[in-house]
Design a protein around this motif. Structure first.
Motif, PDB file in Angstrom:
ATOM      1  N   SER A   7      10.429   6.939  26.308  1.00 16.12           N
ATOM      2  CA  SER A   7      11.329   6.108  25.515  1.00 16.12           C
ATOM      3  C   SER A   7      12.710   6.751  25.414  1.00 16.12           C
ATOM      4  O   SER A   7      13.741   6.069  25.525  1.00 16.12           O
ATOM      5  CB  SER A   7      10.763   5.906  24.110  1.00 16.12           C
ATOM      6  OG  SER A   7       9.525   5.216  24.154  1.00 16.12           O
ATOM      7  N   TRP A   8      12.731   8.051  25.219  1.00 15.01           N
ATOM      8  CA  TRP A   8      14.003   8.766  25.122  1.00 15.01           C
ATOM      9  C   TRP A   8      14.770   8.700  26.441  1.00 15.01           C
ATOM     10  O   TRP A   8      15.986   8.540  26.450  1.00 15.01           O
ATOM     11  CB  TRP A   8      13.760  10.230  24.733  1.00 15.01           C
ATOM     12  CG  TRP A   8      13.437  10.427  23.282  1.00 15.01           C
ATOM     13  CD1 TRP A   8      12.564   9.701  22.530  1.00 15.01           C
ATOM     14  CD2 TRP A   8      13.986  11.412  22.407  1.00 15.01           C
ATOM     15  NE1 TRP A   8      12.531  10.168  21.248  1.00 15.01           N
ATOM     16  CE2 TRP A   8      13.390  11.218  21.134  1.00 15.01           C
ATOM     17  CE3 TRP A   8      14.919  12.435  22.566  1.00 15.01           C
ATOM     18  CZ2 TRP A   8      13.706  12.014  20.031  1.00 15.01           C
ATOM     19  CZ3 TRP A   8      15.229  13.238  21.470  1.00 15.01           C
ATOM     20  CH2 TRP A   8      14.620  13.030  20.226  1.00 15.01           C
ATOM     21  N   LEU A  11      16.281   5.245  26.547  1.00 19.46           N
ATOM     22  CA  LEU A  11      17.265   4.931  25.519  1.00 19.46           C
ATOM     23  C   LEU A  11      18.579   5.705  25.645  1.00 19.46           C
ATOM     24  O   LEU A  11      19.641   5.164  25.319  1.00 19.46           O
ATOM     25  CB  LEU A  11      16.662   5.166  24.130  1.00 19.46           C
ATOM     26  CG  LEU A  11      15.547   4.202  23.716  1.00 19.46           C
ATOM     27  CD1 LEU A  11      15.000   4.576  22.348  1.00 19.46           C
ATOM     28  CD2 LEU A  11      16.048   2.761  23.703  1.00 19.46           C
ATOM     29  N   SER A  32      21.613  -2.331  24.401  1.00 22.99           N
ATOM     30  CA  SER A  32      20.863  -1.520  23.434  1.00 22.99           C
ATOM     31  C   SER A  32      19.695  -2.262  22.787  1.00 22.99           C
ATOM     32  O   SER A  32      18.585  -1.721  22.688  1.00 22.99           O
ATOM     33  CB  SER A  32      21.809  -0.978  22.352  1.00 22.99           C
ATOM     34  OG  SER A  32      22.500  -2.039  21.716  1.00 22.99           O
ATOM     35  N   ALA A  35      16.900  -2.852  25.274  1.00 23.30           N
ATOM     36  CA  ALA A  35      16.246  -1.582  25.602  1.00 23.30           C
ATOM     37  C   ALA A  35      15.169  -1.249  24.572  1.00 23.30           C
ATOM     38  O   ALA A  35      14.087  -0.760  24.919  1.00 23.30           O
ATOM     39  CB  ALA A  35      17.276  -0.459  25.672  1.00 23.30           C
ATOM     40  N   LEU A  36      15.445  -1.512  23.307  1.00 22.00           N
ATOM     41  CA  LEU A  36      14.462  -1.269  22.249  1.00 22.00           C
ATOM     42  C   LEU A  36      13.281  -2.230  22.379  1.00 22.00           C
ATOM     43  O   LEU A  36      12.127  -1.843  22.153  1.00 22.00           O
ATOM     44  CB  LEU A  36      15.122  -1.426  20.875  1.00 22.00           C
ATOM     45  CG  LEU A  36      16.089  -0.299  20.479  1.00 22.00           C
ATOM     46  CD1 LEU A  36      16.933  -0.705  19.278  1.00 22.00           C
ATOM     47  CD2 LEU A  36      15.320   0.995  20.186  1.00 22.00           C
ATOM     48  N   ASN A  50      18.680  -0.755  16.044  1.00 20.51           N
ATOM     49  CA  ASN A  50      19.889  -0.861  16.858  1.00 20.51           C
ATOM     50  C   ASN A  50      21.136  -0.724  15.988  1.00 20.51           C
ATOM     51  O   ASN A  50      22.093  -0.028  16.347  1.00 20.51           O
ATOM     52  CB  ASN A  50      19.902  -2.217  17.577  1.00 20.51           C
ATOM     53  CG  ASN A  50      21.052  -2.339  18.555  1.00 20.51           C
ATOM     54  OD1 ASN A  50      21.309  -1.445  19.347  1.00 20.51           O
ATOM     55  ND2 ASN A  50      21.750  -3.457  18.500  1.00 20.51           N
ATOM     56  N   LEU A 215      13.861   7.022  17.417  1.00 22.40           N
ATOM     57  CA  LEU A 215      14.475   6.294  18.526  1.00 22.40           C
ATOM     58  C   LEU A 215      15.993   6.195  18.354  1.00 22.40           C
ATOM     59  O   LEU A 215      16.728   6.039  19.328  1.00 22.40           O
ATOM     60  CB  LEU A 215      13.880   4.890  18.643  1.00 22.40           C
ATOM     61  CG  LEU A 215      12.382   4.822  18.949  1.00 22.40           C
ATOM     62  CD1 LEU A 215      11.937   3.373  19.055  1.00 22.40           C
ATOM     63  CD2 LEU A 215      12.037   5.582  20.222  1.00 22.40           C
ATOM     64  N   LEU A 219      19.129   6.998  21.422  1.00 22.33           N
ATOM     65  CA  LEU A 219      20.006   5.833  21.569  1.00 22.33           C
ATOM     66  C   LEU A 219      21.364   6.116  20.941  1.00 22.33           C
ATOM     67  O   LEU A 219      22.410   5.824  21.528  1.00 22.33           O
ATOM     68  CB  LEU A 219      19.355   4.607  20.914  1.00 22.33           C
ATOM     69  CG  LEU A 219      20.104   3.279  21.068  1.00 22.33           C
ATOM     70  CD1 LEU A 219      20.260   2.914  22.535  1.00 22.33           C
ATOM     71  CD2 LEU A 219      19.375   2.165  20.318  1.00 22.33           C
TER      72      LEU A 219
END
Length: 262
Positions: A7-8, A11, A32, A35-36, A50, A215, A219
Motif C-alpha cells: 500500500s505504501w 500511495l 489520490s 489510489a485509496l 484523502n 496510509l 500519501l
C-alpha cells in the motif's frame, strides 16, 4: 491489511503525482482518492483519509510559493476565514448526510468550473467591464460583485469540506474572473486556502469519523513533495497552457464522476 508495504509503495508515488496535480491544477482527486480505493479503503473513509493527506500538499506548495505570496498576504487573510468557516460547515454536513445525492450534481459543478477557466483572464476583460460599469450603477455593481465573491469562496470551502473533488479547480475558476493578479499568484492563494480548509476538515474528521493515519503517512509524504514541485512548474509554463490543461482534466474528471453517479 491495508497499512502494508505494498500500500505504501502505491500511495507514495501516487501522492507525488497527486501533489503536482493539486498544486498546479487542483485535480489531486484524479489520483489520490482512486489510489485509496484501489488498495481497499471504503469510499467514505477514503474521502476523509484523502482530505487528511491533502493537508501536506498545502504545506508543500505554501513553502514553495513564498515568492508569489509575499505581497498578497492581505488578500490571503480575506480568503482564509471564508474557506475555513465553509470547510467546518461542509465537514459537519458530510458527517450528518454522506455525499450520495450530491454526487449527481458534482460533475456539472466541475465541468462548469473547467469551462470557466477557458474564458479570457481578468486583465483582458477589464476594459469591457469598465465600459459596462459606466452604463449601470457603479456602486451597486461593485457591492454585488463583492457579495457574490464572498459567497462563492465560502461555498468552495464548504464543498471542499463536504466532498472535495476538484475544489481547487472551482476556486481557480473564481479567482480567474475576480483576481487582478496572474495565475501563479492566485494559484498560490488557492493552494494555501484549501490547505487550511483541509486541515480544519481533518481535525473534525479525526474526532467524528475514521482516518487511516498509517496510509496518510506515505500519501501525505508524496503529496508534500508534489506540492512543493508544483509551483515551480507553474512559474515555467505559460498561463494559457496550464488553464487549458486544467480545463481538460476537469472535463475528464466530470465525465468520470458523471458515469459513476448515473
Amino acid at each position: 491489511m491495508l497499512e502494508n508495504l505494498n500500500s505504501w509503495l502505491i500511495l507514495f508515488p501516487a501522492g507525488i503525482l497527486a501533489g503536482i496535480l493539486s498544486s498546479v491544477t487542483g485535480l489531486a482527486s484524479l489520483v489520490s482518492y482512486p489510489a485509496l480505493l484501489v488498495i481497499g479503503v471504503p469510499p467514505v473513509f477514503a474521502n476523509v483519509t484523502n482530505t487528511a493527506a491533502l493537508v501536506l500538499t498545502g504545506l508543500g506548495s505554501s513553502t514553495s510559493s513564498q515568492k508569489e505570496l509575499k505581497n498578497h498576504k492581505k488578500e490571503l487573510l480575506k480568503i482564509l476565514p471564508l474557506t475555513i468557516i465553509g470547510s467546518i460547515f461542509g465537514s459537519f454536513i458530510l458527517l450528518i448526510e454522506p455525499a450520495t445525492s450530491f454526487t449527481h450534481i458534482v460533475p456539472f459543478f466541475i465541468l462548469f468550473a473547467g469551462l470557466l477557466l477557458l474564458f479570457p483572464a481578468n486583465k483582458e476583460r477589464k476594459e469591457i467591464e469598465n465600459q459596462t460599469l459606466k452604463k449601470v450603477n457603479g456602486k451597486n455593481s461593485v457591492i454585488l460583485k463583492k457579495i457574490a465573491y464572498v459567497i462563492a469562496v465560502f461555498l468552495v470551502g464548504a464543498y471542499g469540506g463536504y466532498f472535495g473533488a476538484a475544489a481547487g479547480v472551482i476556486m481557480l475558476a473564481i479567482f480567474s474572473i475576480t483576481s487582478k493578479s496572474g495565475f501563479p499568484v492566485y494559484n498560490a492563494l488557492k493552494n494555501v486556502s484549501l490547505g487550511f480548509s483541509n486541515l480544519v476538515a481533518t481535525i473534525i474528521y479525526a474526532f467524528r469519523s475514521h482516518i487511516y493515519w498509517l496510509l496518510v503517512i506515505p500519501l501525505g509524504a508524496g503529496l508534500f513533495l508534489g506540492g512543493y514541485i508544483g509551483p515551480k512548474i507553474v512559474r515555467m509554463l505559460p498561463e494559457k497552457i496550464i488553464k487549458a490543461a486544467v480545463a481538460l482534466g476537469a472535463i475528464i474528471l466530470a465525465a468520470s464522476l458523471f458515469i459513476q453517479a448515473y
